[in-house]
Write a protein that holds these residues in place. Structure first.
Motif, short mmCIF file in Angstrom:
data_model
loop_
_atom_site.label_atom_id
_atom_site.label_comp_id
_atom_site.label_asym_id
_atom_site.label_seq_id
_atom_site.Cartn_x
_atom_site.Cartn_y
_atom_site.Cartn_z
N VAL A 95 0.84 -1.20 0.00
CA VAL A 95 0.00 0.00 0.00
C VAL A 95 0.88 1.25 0.00
CG1 VAL A 95 -1.73 1.31 1.29
CG2 VAL A 95 -1.89 -1.19 1.17
N SER A 96 1.95 1.21 0.79
CA SER A 96 2.86 2.36 0.85
C SER A 96 3.52 2.60 -0.51
CB SER A 96 3.94 2.10 1.91
OG SER A 96 4.84 3.18 2.00
N LEU A 97 3.89 1.52 -1.21
CA LEU A 97 4.46 1.65 -2.55
C LEU A 97 3.44 2.28 -3.50
CD1 LEU A 97 6.61 1.10 -4.72
CD2 LEU A 97 5.70 -1.24 -4.90
N SER A 98 2.19 1.89 -3.38
CA SER A 98 1.14 2.46 -4.22
C SER A 98 0.98 3.96 -3.97
CB SER A 98 -0.19 1.74 -3.97
OG SER A 98 -0.09 0.37 -4.23
N VAL A 99 1.06 4.35 -2.70
CA VAL A 99 0.98 5.78 -2.35
C VAL A 99 2.14 6.54 -2.98
CG1 VAL A 99 1.10 7.44 -0.45
CG2 VAL A 99 -0.30 5.39 -0.22
N ALA A 100 3.34 5.96 -2.90
CA ALA A 100 4.51 6.61 -3.49
C ALA A 100 4.36 6.76 -5.00
CB ALA A 100 5.77 5.79 -3.16
N ASP A 101 3.75 5.76 -5.64
CA ASP A 101 3.54 5.83 -7.09
C ASP A 101 2.49 6.87 -7.46
OD1 ASP A 101 5.41 3.88 -7.61
OD2 ASP A 101 3.96 2.23 -7.60
N LEU A 102 1.48 7.04 -6.59
CA LEU A 102 0.36 7.93 -6.90
C LEU A 102 0.64 9.40 -6.59
CD1 LEU A 102 -2.67 5.78 -5.67
CD2 LEU A 102 -2.17 6.43 -8.03
N VAL A 103 1.56 9.67 -5.67
CA VAL A 103 1.72 11.04 -5.17
C VAL A 103 2.15 12.00 -6.29
CG1 VAL A 103 4.15 10.82 -4.47
CG2 VAL A 103 2.65 12.40 -3.26
N VAL A 104 2.88 11.49 -7.29
CA VAL A 104 3.32 12.37 -8.37
C VAL A 104 2.14 12.86 -9.22
CG1 VAL A 104 5.66 11.48 -8.55
CG2 VAL A 104 3.82 10.35 -9.79
N ALA A 105 1.06 12.10 -9.23
CA ALA A 105 -0.09 12.49 -10.05
C ALA A 105 -0.87 13.64 -9.43
CB ALA A 105 -1.01 11.29 -10.27
N LEU A 106 -0.67 13.88 -8.13
CA LEU A 106 -1.44 14.90 -7.44
C LEU A 106 -0.90 16.31 -7.64
CD1 LEU A 106 -2.03 13.02 -4.06
CD2 LEU A 106 -3.54 13.14 -6.07
N TYR A 107 0.42 16.44 -7.84
CA TYR A 107 1.01 17.78 -7.91
C TYR A 107 2.02 17.95 -9.06
CZ TYR A 107 3.33 22.08 -6.36
OH TYR A 107 3.85 23.33 -6.29
N PRO A 108 3.11 17.15 -9.10
CA PRO A 108 4.11 17.38 -10.16
C PRO A 108 3.58 17.20 -11.57
CG PRO A 108 5.03 16.05 -8.39
CD PRO A 108 3.55 16.11 -8.16
N TYR A 109 2.83 16.13 -11.85
CA TYR A 109 2.40 15.85 -13.21
C TYR A 109 1.50 16.94 -13.79
CZ TYR A 109 4.51 11.19 -13.28
OH TYR A 109 5.40 10.16 -13.27
N PRO A 110 0.53 17.48 -13.02
CA PRO A 110 -0.24 18.60 -13.57
C PRO A 110 0.63 19.81 -13.94
CG PRO A 110 -1.38 17.67 -11.69
CD PRO A 110 -0.04 17.01 -11.73
N LEU A 111 1.68 20.06 -13.15
CA LEU A 111 2.58 21.17 -13.48
C LEU A 111 3.38 20.87 -14.74
CD1 LEU A 111 3.93 22.25 -9.96
CD2 LEU A 111 1.97 23.12 -11.24
N VAL A 112 3.76 19.61 -14.91
CA VAL A 112 4.47 19.22 -16.13
C VAL A 112 3.58 19.42 -17.35
CG1 VAL A 112 5.50 17.27 -17.35
CG2 VAL A 112 5.99 17.59 -14.93
N LEU A 113 2.31 19.03 -17.24
CA LEU A 113 1.38 19.24 -18.35
C LEU A 113 1.23 20.72 -18.68
CD1 LEU A 113 -1.43 16.64 -17.50
CD2 LEU A 113 0.28 16.50 -19.33
#
Length: 300
Positions: free
Chosen positions: A18-36
């Motif tokens: 579950v912790s690994l899943s959280v680590a994988d998902l956290v980039v979608a919440l903030y960095p990836y929208p800024l990259v787009l």
């Protein structure tokens, strides 16, 4: 009477999944929208504060994924190779402490970027990320601590598990060959594939970083842009692959994926499925004695 599903017998170990899943998902919440946003404007327009914050969260996600993969490997190693001591080593309280330490080490490993000034905008990938050319010594340290050491630890754990699985499956007595439960092997294979994909996806970027750190003036200008961009997106695409591997190799994940998809299409099915699973869970929950016997059988 059906044997209990051992996928449910190690909930403490699944905490790291579950912790690994959280680590994988956290980039979608903030960095990836800024990259787009940067891609749309063909430049970084959000200011230096967002750049530093985005790079930091990206680093937390990457290093957190690596350290959680290492924690999962150690957990599986203890469960299969030292099963008699597993309950003591990975009690719920101890596992929560290990999880806390994993994220503390993740934060400690990421914070030095602020002091070195290595979080910079790279127009090739439209991201604020770790700049490999800022400090040779720091880049080498990052490759060693964030990639090579976890790679060695995970390789050792899975090598020992493979040896253990082969030993059990080739016992002389047929009745002893079945002691290793199929669900244990499936669990191991799932996490082993997660590790293999991690190594394959992250190796190119780390090797490039190591080469640049050894001789920045000569190597950095000669690295083709397409090679760096490809290696970078291979590394971050690894976060998407983990969920696919879970679905392909783990029956429980496939079942839950199906439930989620159906719930999205027909929301009322979510309430029905949740109620049914809760009822079945109470009926099929194995006793402590059964749990201990099954875990002990693996070590026979």
């Amino acid at each position: 009477m059906q044997s209990p599903n051992t996928d449910q017998l190690v909930p403490e170990g699944n905490i790291f999944v579950v912790s690994l899943s959280v680590a994988d998902l956290v980039v979608a919440l903030y960095p990836y929208p800024l990259v787009l946003t940067a891609i749309v404007h063909d430049d970084w327009t959000m200011g230096d504060t967002h750049c530093q914050a985005s790079g930091f969260i990206m680093g937390i996600s990457v290093i957190g994924s690596i350290f959680n993969i290492m924690a999962i490997a150690i957990n599986r190693y203890c469960y299969i190779c030292h099963s008699l001591n597993y309950d003591r080593l990975f009690s719920l309280r101890n596992t929560c402490c290990y999880l806390g330490l994993t994220w503390i080490f993740t934060a400690i490993a990421t914070v030095p970027n602020f002091f070195v000034g290595s979080l910079q905008y790279d127009p090739r990938i439209y991201s604020c990320t770790f700049a490999q050319t800022v400090s040779s010594y720091y880049t080498i340290s990052v490759v060693i601590i964030h990639f090579l050491i976890p790679l060695l630890v995970v390789s050792y754990c899975y090598l020992r598990i493979w040896v253990r699985v082969i030993q059990v499956k080739h016992r002389a007595k047929p009745e002893q060959r079945a002691k290793l439960k199929p669900s244990d092997v499936r669990n191991f294979l799932t996490m082993f594939m997660v590790f293999v994909l991690f190594a394959v996806c992250w190796a190119p970027l780390n090797l490039i970083g190591l080469a640049v750190a050894i001789n920045p003036a000569r190597v950095a200008p000669n690295i083709p842009q397409w090679l760096f961009v490809t290696s970078y997106f291979m590394a971050y695409f690894n976060s998407c692959l983990n969920a696919i591997i879970y679905g392909l190799l783990n029956q429980n994940f496939r079942k839950e994926y199906k439930t989620i998809v159906l719930a999205l299409c027909i929301p009322r099915l979510l309430l029905v499925e949740t109620s049914r699973c809760a009822t079945e869970g109470l009926k099929s929950k194995p006793s402590a004695a059964v749990t201990n016997n099954i875990i002990a059988e693996i070590n026979v």
